[in-house]
Scaffold this motif. Structure first.
Motif, PDB file in Angstrom:
ATOM      1  N   SER A 181     -11.541 -31.229  -2.029  1.00 43.08           N
ATOM      2  CA  SER A 181     -12.047 -30.557  -0.835  1.00 43.08           C
ATOM      3  C   SER A 181     -11.230 -29.322  -0.476  1.00 43.08           C
ATOM      4  N   MET A 209      -6.490 -33.465   0.291  1.00 42.20           N
ATOM      5  CA  MET A 209      -7.574 -32.509   0.032  1.00 42.20           C
ATOM      6  C   MET A 209      -7.481 -31.935  -1.375  1.00 42.20           C
ATOM      7  N   LYS A 260     -12.722 -26.090  -1.515  1.00 41.28           N
ATOM      8  CA  LYS A 260     -13.937 -25.718  -0.790  1.00 41.28           C
ATOM      9  C   LYS A 260     -13.638 -25.205   0.614  1.00 41.28           C
ATOM     10  N   MET A 261     -12.365 -25.270   1.013  1.00 42.83           N
ATOM     11  CA  MET A 261     -11.983 -24.808   2.336  1.00 42.83           C
ATOM     12  C   MET A 261     -11.913 -23.282   2.358  1.00 42.83           C
ATOM     13  N   ASP A 289      -8.826 -34.754  -3.817  1.00 42.92           N
ATOM     14  CA  ASP A 289     -10.271 -35.061  -3.827  1.00 42.92           C
ATOM     15  C   ASP A 289     -11.148 -33.828  -4.014  1.00 42.92           C
ATOM     16  N   LYS A 335      -7.525 -35.470   6.798  1.00 40.76           N
ATOM     17  CA  LYS A 335      -6.950 -35.444   5.448  1.00 40.76           C
ATOM     18  C   LYS A 335      -5.796 -34.449   5.384  1.00 40.76           C
TER      19      LYS A 335
END
Length: 579
Positions: free
Chosen positions: A137, A132, A140-141, A135, A127
């Motif tokens: 994400s 990212m 959350k990285m 969506d 992605k």
């Protein structure tokens, strides 16, 4: 050099536009010769400059008339290619002191055009950064460094935008800072106002900002320790006392510290199985956001061992830990705690280079300023290189003001030119489409470090470098650089069909516009030759970031990253390697 012909005033007062289009590889070579002539400490041997080969397409790949790609694209392609070529030349000189022949240097100017987007050219687990972000994400990285400073609501997002003032044709770059509550409280604006989207947030903030003149905004911001900057034309900026103070210094600005001449020369370390120019050199990074971290990421690609000292108290944009930390050790220290200050002092005692990118002289108050570090170097009998990276420079009325890349864009005239090029009313500012000032300042700072370390090896001493965001912008608006004529700007727009760019947009909005243009109309983002790939990283699998621009004929000496990016405060302990 042949005369460079320009037309004055096409993009407003103090602007210079090329009368004829010069293809990027050719223009890069022209400007390399120019910068070599005006840069103290850089070779004046034109035969050495011939060791650089510029390849790539004739046209820029970024919107607007500024040639940053050449410099980093002439606000778009030239400047990047040229500065990285200069880094390659000095790296080659360093390698020669170690008995290593680097061979010829090559720079792909298309790759150089992508460099200003480096902070967002990230892919993990298949992605991209944009995917990212969409969506969820991305949040959350790694670690949530932003702490809600920029995107917790629509109001905070539009706290970073350009607004009309109550003066006709005068606009102002507002920055809510990474502590936005201070900005909103100072202006009596509710940063939790129930707006439905960023357009409503912009209009609500505008209703307050437009009641002030630019001078009133400047005074209020200085009074409260906030960032912000009047949008100047290039001519208006050059007429200020601050610009005249900055003009007294070269853009690539380093010098031997007075009183350090008796410190002995320090040869470059020889590191087994690592032929990169800065292998074994130790660097401490005291920086956040983009310019300082980029500088040190470039040094790690050249082989330096970099420890990034991070505070648990300061916010930072999340995506930057995914892209600007390759090869670094991420070490947490809280400089409000005495024991952590002592730990930092021990780390600094082993450093060859210190990069500090906070407000001018802010490190002095903590005991880690230039004078204190030069004295430390004297006691150990080994000189160091100390880099001050800031917005406005080392002297003048603005010198100690806080500032971000957006402030430099507004001050220098870059935002003014972009607004003019896009057809907005007189005085309207629009940010350059990528963080060019940040990325160029990082590259210029890396060049400063290379020159200073080379001189330390040959002549001894300690060195002080000053790397300035506004200076990085103003040099590319000079007559010698020139701007692209409107027909070239239009031709690039027809190729990439970039979405409209407006004063309300945040840098991340503009990055997405550019990335969408590249993704939809070219195969740039699929060309893996332009990217560094890590099969695994702490963030996931198949981690891609933009790779180094400089390529040596001797591939073993070429810049590269041997470790992936790492999250915030990832390395709880740190010790220098035994080299």
């Amino acid at each position: 050099m042949a005369e460079h012909k320009t037309t004055e005033g096409l993009y407003g007062p103090g602007t210079y536009t090329d009368t004829e289009f010069i293809p990027i590889p050719q223009d890069s070579r022209r400007l390399l010769k120019h910068l070599a002539q005006i840069t103290p400490g850089f070779t004046k041997d034109t035969k050495i400059l011939e060791d650089v080969e510029f390849t790539g397409s004739d046209l820029p790949i970024l919107p607007g008339p500024i040639k940053a790609q050449v410099f980093v694209k002439r606000l778009t392609t030239l400047k990047v290619a040229v500065i990285h070529a200069m880094m390659g030349i000095v790296s080659k000189e360093i390698l020669a002191t170690k008995g290593i022949d680097a061979g010829r240097i090559s720079i792909d100017t298309v790759h150089a055009g992508m460099y200003p987007a480096m902070c967002s050219l990230v892919a993990i687990n298949g992605k991209t950064m944009v995917e990212m972000a969409k969506d969820g994400s991305l949040s959350k990285m790694g670690t949530n460094l932003e702490k809600g400073a920029m995107h917790s609501n629509h109001m905070r997002t539009r706290g970073w935008a350009i607004y009309a003032t109550r003066e006709k044709n005068v606009w102002y770059q507002v920055i809510a800072n990474l502590r936005p509550h201070q900005f909103f409280e100072a202006y009596g604006i509710d940063d939790n106002a129930p707006v439905k989207n960023t357009d409503e947030a912009y209009e609500l903030i505008k209703s307050t900002i437009s009641q002030y003149s630019a001078r009133e905004l400047e005074h209020k911001n200085m009074e409260h320790g906030l960032c912000g900057q009047t949008v100047y034309s290039p001519a208006a900026w050059r007429s200020t006392m601050m610009a005249k103070a900055l003009d007294r210094h070269p853009v690539i600005d380093y010098e031997k510290v007075v009183g350090s001449a008796d410190l002995p020369p320090i040869p470059f370390p020889i590191v087994p199985k690592d032929n990169r120019p800065l292998a074994g050199i130790k660097v401490v990074e005291l920086a956040r956001v983009i310019a300082g971290p980029v500088l040190c990421a470039l040094l790690t690609s050249l082989g330096a061992e970099v420890v990034k000292v991070q505070s648990p108290n300061l916010a930072d944009p999340n995506v930057l830990q995914l892209s600007l930390t390759p090869g670094k050790y991420m070490h947490p220290l809280d400089l409000t705690v005495e024991s952590d200050c002592q730990k930092l002092q021990k780390i600094l005692e082993g450093a060859d280079v210190i990069v500090q990118a906070f407000r001018l002289r802010s490190m002095k108050h903590k005991g880690f300023g230039l004078a204190e570090m030069v004295e430390m170097a004297r006691k150990r009998n080994k000189g160091l290189v100390y880099v001050d990276l800031n917005c406005y420079g080392q002297e003048g009325t603005y010198a100690e003001r806080p500032g971000y890349q957006q402030c430099a864009d507004a001050a220098s005239g870059c935002s003014y030119i972009m607004g003019k090029a896009y057809g907005f009313e007189e005085g309207t500012g629009v940010l350059p489409s990528l963080p060019v000032a940040d990325m160029m300042t990082g590259a210029l700072g890396a060049l400063d470090v290379l020159l200073a370390l080379r001189d330390r090896a040959l002549h001894g001493g300690s060195y002080h470098a000053s790397t300035v965001l506004v200076a990085s912008n103003t040099i590319q608006l000079t007559q010698e650089f020139g701007l692209y004529p409107p027909e070239i700007v239009q031709k690039v727009q027809e190729i990439y069909n970039f979405a409209k760019m407006t004063p309300d947009q945040h840098m991340e909005d503009l990055l997405i516009v550019v990335l969408d243009g590249w993704r939809s109309h070219t195969h740039l983002l699929q060309n893996k030759e332009y990217f560094a790939h890590f099969e695994e990283s702490p963030f996931g699998r198949d981690h891609y970031i933009l790779g180094p621009l400089v390529k040596f004929e001797n591939q073993s000496a070429s810049p590269r990253w041997e470790r992936s990016p790492s999250p915030y405060c990832f390395h709880e302990t740190f010790r220098w390697s035994e080299v």
